[in-house]
Design an enzyme around this catalytic site. Sequence first.
Site, PDB file in Angstrom:
ATOM      1  N   ASP A 305       0.860  -1.189   0.474  1.00 31.56           N
ATOM      2  CA  ASP A 305       0.006  -0.020   0.400  1.00 31.56           C
ATOM      3  C   ASP A 305       0.781   1.254  -0.295  1.00 31.56           C
ATOM      4  O   ASP A 305       0.127   2.192  -0.254  1.00 31.56           O
ATOM      5  CB  ASP A 305      -0.779   0.135   1.271  1.00 31.56           C
ATOM      6  CG  ASP A 305      -1.699  -1.408   1.442  1.00 31.56           C
ATOM      7  OD1 ASP A 305      -2.694  -1.480   1.986  1.00 31.56           O
ATOM      8  OD2 ASP A 305      -2.177  -1.906   0.413  1.00 31.56           O
ATOM      9  N   ARG A 397     -11.662   7.201   0.130  1.00 29.68           N
ATOM     10  CA  ARG A 397     -11.950   6.736   1.117  1.00 29.68           C
ATOM     11  C   ARG A 397     -10.983   5.779   1.443  1.00 29.68           C
ATOM     12  O   ARG A 397     -11.873   4.903   2.972  1.00 29.68           O
ATOM     13  CB  ARG A 397     -11.769   5.261  -0.602  1.00 29.68           C
ATOM     14  CG  ARG A 397     -12.668   4.980  -1.677  1.00 29.68           C
ATOM     15  CD  ARG A 397     -12.946   3.493  -2.535  1.00 29.68           C
ATOM     16  NE  ARG A 397     -12.812   2.331  -1.869  1.00 29.68           N
ATOM     17  CZ  ARG A 397     -12.591   1.131  -2.262  1.00 29.68           C
ATOM     18  NH1 ARG A 397     -13.107   1.135  -3.947  1.00 29.68           N
ATOM     19  NH2 ARG A 397     -13.090   0.028  -1.307  1.00 29.68           N
TER      20      ARG A 397
HETATM   21  C1  EPZ Z   1      -5.775  -6.142   2.360  1.00 28.21           C
HETATM   22  O1  EPZ Z   1      -6.214  -6.796   1.074  1.00 28.21           O
HETATM   23  C2  EPZ Z   1      -5.314  -4.992   2.954  1.00 28.21           C
HETATM   24  N1  EPZ Z   1      -6.923  -3.922   2.146  1.00 28.21           N
HETATM   25  C3  EPZ Z   1      -5.270  -4.150   1.323  1.00 28.21           C
HETATM   26  O2  EPZ Z   1      -5.235  -2.294   1.282  1.00 28.21           O
HETATM   27  C4  EPZ Z   1      -3.717  -4.541   0.644  1.00 28.21           C
HETATM   28  O3  EPZ Z   1      -2.902  -4.113   0.293  1.00 28.21           O
HETATM   29  C5  EPZ Z   1      -3.499  -5.970   1.432  1.00 28.21           C
HETATM   30  O4  EPZ Z   1      -4.262  -6.509   2.667  1.00 28.21           O
HETATM   31  C6  EPZ Z   1      -2.190  -6.770   1.636  1.00 28.21           C
HETATM   32  O5  EPZ Z   1      -1.242  -5.990   2.422  1.00 28.21           O
HETATM   33  C7  EPZ Z   1      -8.067  -4.444   3.578  1.00 28.21           C
HETATM   34  O6  EPZ Z   1      -7.466  -4.664   5.364  1.00 28.21           O
HETATM   35  C8  EPZ Z   1      -9.314  -4.082   3.054  1.00 28.21           C
HETATM   36  P1  EPZ Z   1      -4.403 -10.628   0.584  1.00 28.21           P
HETATM   37  P2  EPZ Z   1      -6.480  -8.167   1.092  1.00 28.21           P
HETATM   38  O7  EPZ Z   1      -5.546 -11.364   0.869  1.00 28.21           O
HETATM   39  O8  EPZ Z   1      -7.198  -8.614   2.689  1.00 28.21           O
HETATM   40  C9  EPZ Z   1      -3.865 -12.496  -2.732  1.00 28.21           C
HETATM   41  C10 EPZ Z   1      -5.521  -0.447   0.469  1.00 28.21           C
HETATM   42  O9  EPZ Z   1      -5.248   0.363   0.006  1.00 28.21           O
HETATM   43  N2  EPZ Z   1      -4.600 -14.528  -2.293  1.00 28.21           N
HETATM   44  O10 EPZ Z   1      -2.958  -9.769   2.620  1.00 28.21           O
HETATM   45  O11 EPZ Z   1      -7.320  -8.545   0.358  1.00 28.21           O
HETATM   46  C11 EPZ Z   1      -4.402 -11.915  -3.457  1.00 28.21           C
HETATM   47  O12 EPZ Z   1      -4.657 -11.665  -4.548  1.00 28.21           O
HETATM   48  C12 EPZ Z   1      -5.724  -2.475   0.423  1.00 28.21           C
HETATM   49  O13 EPZ Z   1      -6.365   0.072   1.897  1.00 28.21           O
HETATM   50  C13 EPZ Z   1      -4.897 -15.017  -2.869  1.00 28.21           C
HETATM   51  O14 EPZ Z   1      -4.858 -15.461  -4.068  1.00 28.21           O
HETATM   52  O15 EPZ Z   1      -5.315  -8.315   0.785  1.00 28.21           O
HETATM   53  C14 EPZ Z   1      -3.110 -11.010  -3.415  1.00 28.21           C
HETATM   54  O16 EPZ Z   1      -2.556 -11.449  -3.956  1.00 28.21           O
HETATM   55  C15 EPZ Z   1      -5.653  -2.696  -0.933  1.00 28.21           C
HETATM   56  N3  EPZ Z   1      -6.557 -15.825  -2.200  1.00 28.21           N
HETATM   57  C16 EPZ Z   1      -1.902 -11.267  -1.830  1.00 28.21           C
HETATM   58  O17 EPZ Z   1      -3.256 -12.758  -1.769  1.00 28.21           O
HETATM   59  C17 EPZ Z   1      -6.943 -14.877  -0.935  1.00 28.21           C
HETATM   60  O18 EPZ Z   1      -7.857 -16.045  -0.105  1.00 28.21           O
HETATM   61  C18 EPZ Z   1      -2.380 -10.857  -0.657  1.00 28.21           C
HETATM   62  O19 EPZ Z   1      -3.951 -10.111  -0.630  1.00 28.21           O
HETATM   63  C19 EPZ Z   1      -6.731 -14.306  -0.193  1.00 28.21           C
HETATM   64  C20 EPZ Z   1      -5.222 -13.258  -1.017  1.00 28.21           C
END
Ligand code: EPZ
Length: 430
Positions: A305, A397
């Site tokens: 982020d 947001r």
């Molecule tokens: C959280 O998203 C944050 N959002 C994101 O912040 C942040 O970038 C991200 O964590 C990483 O720190 C919120 O907390 C609301 P992940 P999240 O699950 O939970 C893959 C912002 O700008 N993945 O840690 O969705 C995924 O595609 C936002 O505030 C799977 O493949 O992130 C990614 O490549 C943007 N399957 C990676 O893991 C799953 O079931 C990490 O995603 C879950 C995730």
Amino acid sequence: MEQYVIRGGNPLVGEVEIGGAKNAALAILTAAVMTDEPVLIDNLPDVSDINVLLEAISVIGATVERIDRHTVRINGSTIGSISVDYEFIKKIRASYYLLGALLGKYKKAEVPLPGGCNIGSRPIDQHLKGFRALGAKVDILHGAILASAENLTGNHIFLDMVSVGATINIMMAAAMAKGNTIIENAAREPHVVDVANFLNSMGANIKGAGTDVIRIRGVEALHGTSYSIVPDMIEAGTYMFAAAATKGDVLIKNVIPKHLEAMTAKLEEIGCDVEEFDDAVRVSATKRLGRTHVKTLPYPGFPTDMQPQISVALALANGTSIVTESIFENRFKYADELTRMGACVKVEGNTAIIDGVRGFTGARVSAPDLRAGAALVIAGLAAEGITIVDDIVYIQRGYEDFEGKLKGLGAEIEKVSSEKEIQKYKLQIV
Ligand code: EPZ
């Protein structure tokens, strides 16, 4: 649609207060419905994502009482539906935290499957894997996830990749499962810890949050609590890099310096001075920034982020930097906009090769997503001349009063909502 109009060139100087972490608050607001007793939450950021989620919670029947901009009282005893409306998932993906919260409390939940977003496809297979491991039947029907269980039973869950959302969602469901759950390869972000601390303040029994192994002993019921959200490390980091990119001197207050260590290390590496206090950090940059390489990683690595924000600073640095985005597949969409301001950025796959330039010139650009939008504002603050940032709804947001806080640091920035206002402001400041 609203825009920011910026006249760049002023170093940011002064003090800025950081608010509560959006990404902790979104999960905590959903976890708050897991008890039938009142829950008081303060230090909420007043941003649109939070306001949308509060609406989603009230639509399923929870009582939501706004005490002030940063404080809310929630009572989950009046919930009448376990089905979340698609319009909320469309607006804010984090509504999917209601899956874990409602499944944990009512042993059933129906939440639309979130689509992808501007930064990537963002599947939630690991969330569903965790719910199934706890004994829930999970189907996807007509675009919605239907999860239900006679009983949830603790299990040993190994996440295929580090996922903040999956760690939090599973932790919520497991908090009210029978028996013990271990989540391996868990995310360690401060906002994961904040959600665990919040649940524990409601009577949950969660240990190890902040490490990659979280142990949860399920409880029958959760009770009311009062809780204050942890400071937002990403909002803080955004102002840290804004100070660096504008060669300013900014005291960023109400932070936990430990959470900012990856950003602090990079800022010092590229020639900034960073001074740490108990609950503040001071960032100053007197000379031209130096180059570096950075790769985004799960916490405590450099946060994804913060990737657009460091890239803007490096685009003004002396030398060539390489930025590798290892978390999301489409998080360089701002590069073309930055090029229009004179930056020299070449994106190849999940890597950006950045040749630093002496300066940017103002241009009309569009915010592609939340963090990239904030980064383009930083670019406008550093640019010579006028920058107009369109689509600032993305920025709103996650950043409370972004233009007000920047003005407090000496920036010339206005939020406008029409071409006429843009012309009027431009005449005032040129
Ligand atoms: C959280 O998203 C944050 N959002 C994101 O912040 C942040 O970038 C991200 O964590 C990483 O720190 C919120 O907390 C609301 P992940 P999240 O699950 O939970 C893959 C912002 O700008 N993945 O840690 O969705 C995924 O595609 C936002 O505030 C799977 O493949 O992130 C990614 O490549 C943007 N399957 C990676 O893991 C799953 O079931 C990490 O995603 C879950 C995730």
